[in-house]
Scaffold this active site. Structure first.
Site, PDB file in Angstrom:
ATOM      1  N   ASP A 153     -63.941  21.394  26.178  1.00 13.63           N
ATOM      2  CA  ASP A 153     -64.221  20.041  25.692  1.00 13.63           C
ATOM      3  C   ASP A 153     -63.246  19.682  24.570  1.00 13.63           C
ATOM      4  O   ASP A 153     -63.612  19.626  23.393  1.00 13.63           O
ATOM      5  CB  ASP A 153     -65.677  19.945  25.226  1.00 13.63           C
ATOM      6  N   HIS A 169     -65.048  14.934  26.511  1.00 13.63           N
ATOM      7  CA  HIS A 169     -66.157  14.174  27.098  1.00 13.63           C
ATOM      8  C   HIS A 169     -66.205  12.730  26.609  1.00 13.63           C
ATOM      9  O   HIS A 169     -67.007  11.928  27.104  1.00 13.63           O
ATOM     10  CB  HIS A 169     -67.501  14.889  26.846  1.00 13.63           C
ATOM     11  N   SER A 217     -69.435  12.606  18.347  1.00 16.51           N
ATOM     12  CA  SER A 217     -68.641  13.343  19.330  1.00 16.51           C
ATOM     13  C   SER A 217     -67.144  13.203  19.084  1.00 16.51           C
ATOM     14  O   SER A 217     -66.648  12.102  18.811  1.00 16.51           O
ATOM     15  CB  SER A 217     -68.944  12.829  20.738  1.00 16.51           C
ATOM     16  N   GLY A 218     -66.439  14.322  19.205  1.00 16.76           N
ATOM     17  CA  GLY A 218     -64.989  14.316  19.026  1.00 16.76           C
ATOM     18  C   GLY A 218     -64.540  14.428  17.590  1.00 16.76           C
ATOM     19  O   GLY A 218     -63.366  14.670  17.312  1.00 16.76           O
TER      20      GLY A 218
END
Length: 316
Positions: free
Chosen positions: A159, A105, A260-261
């Protein structure tokens, strides 16, 4: 299981044949054996930090990490069209001299994403300051999982993404590789892992502000059945995900916007650090009662990671 077990030997055989034809124009069994190790060349010196992370204190809320103690932490940064400056967008984990593991994402344009507008930054502690230990690497290719459909579909399944560096990333005291988990390992509920990143430390619903320094937080694993309960995340959680955080409480640490990530890092005993999760989603505001952080479970995607590397090999 039978299909997957046949898939990789077949791919590796094709890989060996292609390489041998390219180099000798004839099939050579001994060379085939050499090329079978392509998907096994993961770094042997992974998961060990030169500067040991501070994991002794019983941390109740996230706090600043010891500088360079999570040396596989990546800042993925993008240069918007028409701009000369790069903007930090996501975290990531260095897992190989060519590869960074992150979340799908992070790349909203999908196949249209321009890899040349991204860069990999390693050796960072203070995100917004120039540091002598930092190293910057251009991006060659971005692979999002083929089945990732968000935001066209509301669910954040699949994801996961791999980012390939344009040049080899060599280790130093400030840059190291994290280990991938063994394929089918399951973390026990209550096992403590660590999430790291420069994400918003205020947990506000608006005006996300990235942290100046790299932060770390200690989170317990929540079992899958609990996380599937309606008062938690219900059917949004799949068995290819990991929930971690504190139940029935609000205001305790969690992954947040900007993380995120990035990695969820776990170790068994004093073993090496393994990246068991990728920061995927959580509640708006980050710390909400009965809404723990949710991570893509790395172990569920080891076959995809290996297949992606093999596919990339043929693009040379």
């Amino acid at each position: 299981m039978a299909v997957r077990s046949l898939f990789f030997p077949l791919l590796l055989m094709l890989l060996g044949l292609a390489l041998d034809r390219a180099s000798t124009h004839a099939f050579n069994p001994s060379r085939l054996q050499q090329h079978k190790v392509l998907h096994l060349d993961w770094p042997k010196d992974c998961g060990l930090a030169h500067f040991k992370p501070n994991t002794v204190e019983r941390i109740v809320s996230g706090n600043e990490a010891r500088p360079h103690s999570w040396p596989w932490q990546v800042s993925l940064q993008v240069r918007p069209r028409g701009s000369k400056h790069y903007v930090p967008v996501c975290g990531g984990t260095l897992i190989h001299k060519n590869w960074v593991l992150t979340a799908a994402h992070c790349f909203q344009k999908g196949k249209a994403e321009d890899a040349s507008s991204w860069r990999i930054v390693l050796g960072k502690h203070q995100l917004k300051r120039a540091e002598s230990a930092e190293r910057i690497f251009p991006v060659k290719r971005i692979y999002r999982h083929e089945h990732f459909r968000y935001p066209a579909h509301s669910e954040l399944d699949y994801d996961i993404a791999l980012v390939k560096a344009a040049t080899d990333i060599q280790t130093s005291n400030f840059i190291r590789y994290a280990c991938l988990p063994r394929k089918q390992i399951n973390l026990k509920p209550g096992h403590y892992c660590w999430v790291t990143g420069w994400g918003d430390t205020r947990g506000g619903k608006e005006n996300v502000s990235l942290a100046e320094a790299l932060n770390q937080a200690r989170l317990p694993i929540i079992d899958y059945k609990t996380c599937r309960q309606k008062k938690f995340w219900g059917d949004r959680v799949r068995d290819s995900m990991i929930c971690a955080g504190f139940r029935d409480t609000e205001g305790t640490p969690a992954a947040c916007q900007g993380d995120s990530g990035g990695p969820l890092l776990c170790q068994e005993g004093r073993d090496r650090w393994e990246v068991h999760g990728i920061v995927s989603f959580g509640p708006i505001g980050c710390t909400v009662e009965n809404k723990p952080s949710v991570f893509t479970r790395t172990a569920a995607y080891i076959p995809w990671i290996e297949a992606t590397r093999i596919r990339d090999f043929f693009l040379h």
